[in-house]
Motif scaffolding. Structure first.
Motif, PDB file in Angstrom:
ATOM      1  N   CYS A  17       0.491  -1.353   0.323  1.00  0.00           N
ATOM      2  CA  CYS A  17      -0.081  -0.131  -0.203  1.00  0.00           C
ATOM      3  C   CYS A  17       1.045   1.527   0.410  1.00  0.00           C
ATOM      4  N   LEU A  21      -0.405   2.239  -3.381  1.00  0.00           N
ATOM      5  CA  LEU A  21      -1.302   3.567  -3.054  1.00  0.00           C
ATOM      6  C   LEU A  21      -0.723   4.761  -3.134  1.00  0.00           C
ATOM      7  N   MET A  25      -1.737   7.978  -5.687  1.00  0.00           N
ATOM      8  CA  MET A  25      -2.489   9.194  -4.862  1.00  0.00           C
ATOM      9  C   MET A  25      -1.756  10.480  -5.117  1.00  0.00           C
ATOM     10  N   MET A 143      -7.138  13.885   3.838  1.00  0.00           N
ATOM     11  CA  MET A 143      -6.737  14.273   2.690  1.00  0.00           C
ATOM     12  C   MET A 143      -6.497  15.342   2.448  1.00  0.00           C
ATOM     13  N   VAL A 175     -10.001   8.494  -4.916  1.00  0.00           N
ATOM     14  CA  VAL A 175      -9.495   7.556  -3.228  1.00  0.00           C
ATOM     15  C   VAL A 175     -10.751   6.170  -2.961  1.00  0.00           C
ATOM     16  N   ILE A 261      -4.352   3.895   3.750  1.00  0.00           N
ATOM     17  CA  ILE A 261      -3.681   5.155   3.618  1.00  0.00           C
ATOM     18  C   ILE A 261      -2.669   6.057   4.786  1.00  0.00           C
ATOM     19  N   LEU A 265       0.018   7.556   2.445  1.00  0.00           N
ATOM     20  CA  LEU A 265       0.742   9.441   2.296  1.00  0.00           C
ATOM     21  C   LEU A 265       1.875   9.573   2.929  1.00  0.00           C
ATOM     22  N   VAL A 377      -6.475   9.480   8.487  1.00  0.00           N
ATOM     23  CA  VAL A 377      -6.266   9.840   6.721  1.00  0.00           C
ATOM     24  C   VAL A 377      -6.010  11.604   6.382  1.00  0.00           C
TER      25      VAL A 377
END
Length: 563
Positions: A17, A21, A25, A143, A175, A261, A265, A377
């Motif tokens: 992730c 991910l 993003m 986010m 997302v 997430i 990030l 998040v």
């Protein structure tokens, strides 16, 4: 699956992730992902937004607050008139004003603190059209704010930090929605309920007893509450019940959804500031803190219940099983609850009030750190970056030079904004707790006397002000006093931090980067990781140790041993 292999699997999945991910993003927030453009463009037209027009930090903050205010009004209205709206098989009437207000603020601030029993209070429409919707929207707001702060570090001499409406829409449709859709299908296949059919009547032919089993659109709400680090739940029993969390796979997947997430990030951050190592440094701090707290709580719960031992039950081979599901046991329950309290999630699969004193200490202190390991998040990343700014300031004082972070000078303005963002939460928690233990309406809430009762009050305000939403239990919180004072914590814990974060983003974006030199403090090295970890721990200890000494610490020592 043994607990060791569960941890290994979790690390592997989160590693994937983090890389994929996180990279995805970056593409989303840079506008390079357009496969849902046919959905995205009509939303902008409806909002009257030019997706190419950017905003200053003040306009960005105004947009965040204005959107949240409208969402709050709509959510509150639905609760108050749900008795006259469709999809209400339970024929629930209007939610009491103070409860409706507290709950509306809670879900709009990504907290999902619930002082009521969901299955006996909220209609299907309230669950779907208010609570589940806010699970998406409030998460996307967090986010967007995190990405705006990242742009502040990445941009050079810019007066803008992006467009809130564009960031918000993209985070929601690119997302949150796709991941939640797929995960909901998995939950349904595992046995999580998803129906509008109303309650089921079950009759036991053996003893002649009938029972009413509440049902509803549960799986869809369950996955977004985890993915958006929202918390709450359709049922009062939350993830301990088989209708929300039916199997070991869904228990594991819940932890993945909560963490994916916030972890990813950090890659997004590193990529957008053109240094993956910077993102790895932030992730390393989060990992050290999360691992330490998981070890603390798991060890404490493995030792068994001191109360059971005092009652003569010396042999407890499964550890402290009070308040825990036998399907999950103490290790997986500890992992789930630590994951929930180290983020701003608040969902639980076991009763926090039944944990050992040091187990409860681990959960409450995880929130008291600011929920930065890895946090919610967006909220986890921008809160950790506030600590990073303070850390480089301290590092600059130690070597006698102007501190810098990612090529930006950290001067008086930036330090003040970071300090304000960091200190809002502990000040609010301590003031509200002091008020509650000083007035009769507050002292009437806890069901336990002494330090445990104090812990229940302290936990409640810590949870709400950190926008976590978990409950320690044993506190009658659905009263006008706790609903109103809790709302103060909810609002300050959200917006009194978001505004300084956006102001910091604006200040940094306007700066021109300074060249690195031999005297520059490297923020992608182990020394910075250690110093940042120490700053997070020291700030938490200095602000909360006296309060903790009155609650879980003194309760623990009354039982004799450290664990």
């Amino acid at each position: 699956m043994t607990f060791t292999w569960t941890i290994v699997a979790l690390v592997v999945v989160l590693g994937l992730c983090w890389r994929f991910l996180g990279s995805y993003m970056v593409a989303v927030y840079e506008g390079r992902t357009k496969w849902l453009g046919f959905v995205e463009r009509p939303i902008y037209r409806l909002l009257g937004v030019d997706q190419k027009a950017e905003q200053s930090w003040k306009r960005y903050a105004t947009s965040v607050i204005a959107f949240s205010a409208v969402a709050l009004a709509i959510t509150y209205a639905i609760f108050r008139i749900q008795g006259h709206l469709p999809f209400n098989p339970g024929k629930f009437g209007a939610v009491r004003p103070d409860t409706a207000w507290n709950t509306a603020v809670s879900f709009v601030t990504n907290t999902n603190w619930q002082s009521y029993s969901g299955e006996t209070t909220m209609s299907y429409l309230s669950q779907m059209g208010a609570l589940a919707v806010q699970n998406f929207l409030s998460a996307s707001v967090g986010m967007a704010v995190a990405v705006a702060l990242i742009r502040g570090f990445a941009r050079k001499g810019s007066g803008t930090i992006g467009n809130f409406w564009v960031d918000f829409v993209r985070g929601t449709i690119y997302v949150l929605l796709p991941i939640a859709f797929v995960a909901a299908i998995v939950f349904i296949t595992q046995g999580a309920l998803q129906t509008l059919g109303g309650s089921a009547e079950v009759h036991n032919a053996l003893n002649g007893v009938s029972q009413t089993l509440p049902r509803g659109p549960i799986a869809s709400q369950e996955v977004i509450k985890q993915l958006g680090t929202n918390g709450g739940g359709f049922f009062n029993g939350n993830g301990a019940g088989p209708f929300e969390n039916p199997t070991g796979l869904t228990n594991f997947l819940s932890c993945v959804l909560i963490l994916c997430i916030p972890v990813a990030l950090t890659y997004t951050f590193g990529k957008m500031v053109f240094s993956i190592r910077q993102g790895l440094a932030i992730l390393a701090v989060m990992t050290v803190l999360f691992g330490g707290w998981l070890a603390m709580v798991t060890t404490a719960e493995h030792q068994g219940s001191p109360a059971m031992a005092a009652a003569g039950v010396v042999h407890q081979p499964l550890g402290n099983m009070e308040g825990k599901e036998t399907r999950f046991g103490t290790p997986s329950s500890s992992l789930y609850n630590v994951t929930s309290t180290q983020t701003s999630t608040g969902s639980v699969d076991s009763a926090a009030d039944s944990y050992t004193p040091m187990g409860g200490f681990g959960m409450i202190t995880g929130m008291m750190l600011g929920e930065v390991s890895p946090g919610g998040v967006g909220t986890g990343l921008y809160s950790m970056l506030l600590f990073a700014v303070i850390t480089v300031f301290i590092g600059g004082l130690m070597v006698g030079r102007t501190p810098e972070y990612l090529g930006k000078k950290i001067q008086a303005k930036e330090v003040k904004l970071a300090a304000l963002g960091v200190l809002v939460m502990p000040i609010t928690v301590l003031v509200l707790t002091a008020v509650a233990v000083s007035v009769s309406a507050g002292k009437a809430g806890p069901l336990n006397a002494g330090p445990h009762g104090f812990s229940e009050i302290l936990y409640a305000y810590t949870s709400q002000t950190n926008n976590n939403g978990s409950g320690f239990g044993g506190l009658s919180a659905n009263t006008p006093f706790y609903n109103i004072t809790g709302t103060i914590g909810l609002l300050l814990g959200r917006f009194a931090i978001i505004v300084p974060v956006l102001a910091l983003a604006g200040s940094l974006a306007a700066q021109r980067p300074v060249a690195t030199s031999l005297g520059t403090f490297r923020t992608d090295r182990p020394m910075f990781v250690g110093l940042l970890t120490a700053v997070v721990l020291i700030v938490g200890a200095l602000t909360f140790f006296p309060a903790l000494a009155l609650g879980p610490i003194v309760e623990h020592f009354s039982h004799g041993s450290f664990f």
